[in-house]
Design a protein around this motif. Structure first.
Motif, PDB file in Angstrom:
ATOM      1  N   GLU A  83      64.847   1.864  63.873  1.00  0.00           N
ATOM      2  CA  GLU A  83      65.224   2.184  65.269  1.00  0.00           C
ATOM      3  C   GLU A  83      66.552   2.927  65.225  1.00  0.00           C
ATOM      4  O   GLU A  83      67.444   2.566  64.452  1.00  0.00           O
ATOM      5  CB  GLU A  83      65.343   0.859  66.036  1.00  0.00           C
ATOM      6  N   ASP A  84      66.657   3.997  66.028  1.00  0.00           N
ATOM      7  CA  ASP A  84      67.887   4.807  65.984  1.00  0.00           C
ATOM      8  C   ASP A  84      68.907   4.419  67.047  1.00  0.00           C
ATOM      9  O   ASP A  84      70.028   4.923  67.030  1.00  0.00           O
ATOM     10  CB  ASP A  84      67.549   6.302  66.091  1.00  0.00           C
ATOM     11  N   GLU A  85      68.544   3.540  67.983  1.00  0.00           N
ATOM     12  CA  GLU A  85      69.527   3.104  68.983  1.00  0.00           C
ATOM     13  C   GLU A  85      70.360   1.964  68.399  1.00  0.00           C
ATOM     14  O   GLU A  85      69.880   0.829  68.280  1.00  0.00           O
ATOM     15  CB  GLU A  85      68.829   2.646  70.266  1.00  0.00           C
ATOM     16  N   ASP A 115      60.346   1.922  66.017  1.00  0.00           N
ATOM     17  CA  ASP A 115      60.519   2.737  67.225  1.00  0.00           C
ATOM     18  C   ASP A 115      59.609   3.950  67.134  1.00  0.00           C
ATOM     19  O   ASP A 115      59.335   4.455  66.045  1.00  0.00           O
ATOM     20  CB  ASP A 115      61.987   3.166  67.332  1.00  0.00           C
ATOM     21  N   ASN A 166      60.070   7.067  68.815  1.00  0.00           N
ATOM     22  CA  ASN A 166      60.817   8.325  68.718  1.00  0.00           C
ATOM     23  C   ASN A 166      62.012   8.162  67.805  1.00  0.00           C
ATOM     24  O   ASN A 166      62.987   7.513  68.152  1.00  0.00           O
ATOM     25  CB  ASN A 166      61.270   8.786  70.105  1.00  0.00           C
ATOM     26  N   LYS A 222      59.919  -0.564  76.167  1.00  0.00           N
ATOM     27  CA  LYS A 222      61.332  -0.685  76.533  1.00  0.00           C
ATOM     28  C   LYS A 222      61.497  -0.496  78.038  1.00  0.00           C
ATOM     29  O   LYS A 222      60.748   0.281  78.615  1.00  0.00           O
ATOM     30  CB  LYS A 222      62.150   0.405  75.815  1.00  0.00           C
TER      31      LYS A 222
HETATM   32 CA    CA Z   1      64.441   6.253  69.494  1.00  0.00          CA
END
Ligand code: CA
Length: 226
Positions: free
Chosen positions: A8-10, A52, A54, A101
């Motif tokens: 996950e990039d967040e 995730d 994206n 989400k």
């Molecule tokens: Ca993302």
């Protein structure tokens, strides 16, 4: 202790998820990109992946596809919108669960636990599976359809039992090969088609319009939802 890989990039979301999962007793690995996530999966071989959709580096769908090509590790997909979830379910690419989400981290922990219980359960399943009008006795290795005993080979039996244990789930040929033979034989995936054909000939009243084992184009096969 079960391990989880979060891809996950967040950053904030990863922080919160990590805290909750560690609190729940999981060993947590994290990656912020799709490509680094995939190599982390290769190295750590976690019990579960939270992925995730994206992601920078490599799309979440491609990461899921790569993981599925090589293993049956349970995957929970995180998506931004309900419509995305619908699309993903339509794609049937092998994610085991989807969470839209925004979500409560408690939901993720609950789903992770449930999924691991389910995948452990698949290793030691109930003695008798009853799906549609089939009764599959895992101990006796016998199958009846509407009370009538079917004469299946051990390979056909293993294929049927694996799929019928999770109706509606799409299996790749590689996964079916593992289920049938107990290990993966790269390059022999097409032999599954022959086994499935034989199994259908015995199981299906009309093998050309299968009722029990459906073809999932581009993926493999699945047992019909009751
Ligand atoms: Ca993302």
């Amino acid at each position: 202790m079960a391990s989880v890989l979060i891809i996950e990039d967040e950053v904030e979301l990863v922080k919160v998820l990590r805290a909750y999962l560690e609190q729940a007793g999981f060993t947590v690995f994290t990656a912020g990109r799709g490509d680094t996530g995939l190599s982390a999966w290769e190295h750590k071989r976690p019990d579960l992946v939270i992925l995730d959709l994206n992601l920078p580096g490599m799309d979440g769908l491609d990461v899921a596809r790569e993981i599925r090509r090589k293993s049956t590790t349970p995957i929970i997909m995180l998506t931004a919108r309900v419509e995305e979830t619908d699309q993903l379910i339509g794609l049937e690419l092998g994610a085991d669960d989807y969470i839209t989400k925004p979500f409560s981290p408690r939901i993720v922990v609950a789903r992770a636990r449930a999924l691991l219980r389910r995948s452990e359960g698949a290793a030691t399943p109930a003695q008798v599976l009853r799906v549609l009008d089939l009764e599959i006795d895992l101990e006796a290795h016998s199958v009846t359809r509407a009370g009538e005993l079917l004469d299946l080979t051990p390979t056909e039996f293993n294929l049927l039992a694996a799929m019928a244990a999770q109706p509606g789930r799409a299996f790749t040929r590689m996964q079916l090969l593992e289920a049938a033979l107990g290990s993966a034989y790269e390059g022999y995936e097409r032999t599954i088609d022959a086994h499935i054909k034989n199994l259908r000939a015995k199981l299906e009243p009309d093998p050309r319009n299968p009722r029990y084992i459906e073809t999932v184009f581009g993926v493999g096969y699945r047992f019909a939802r009751p």
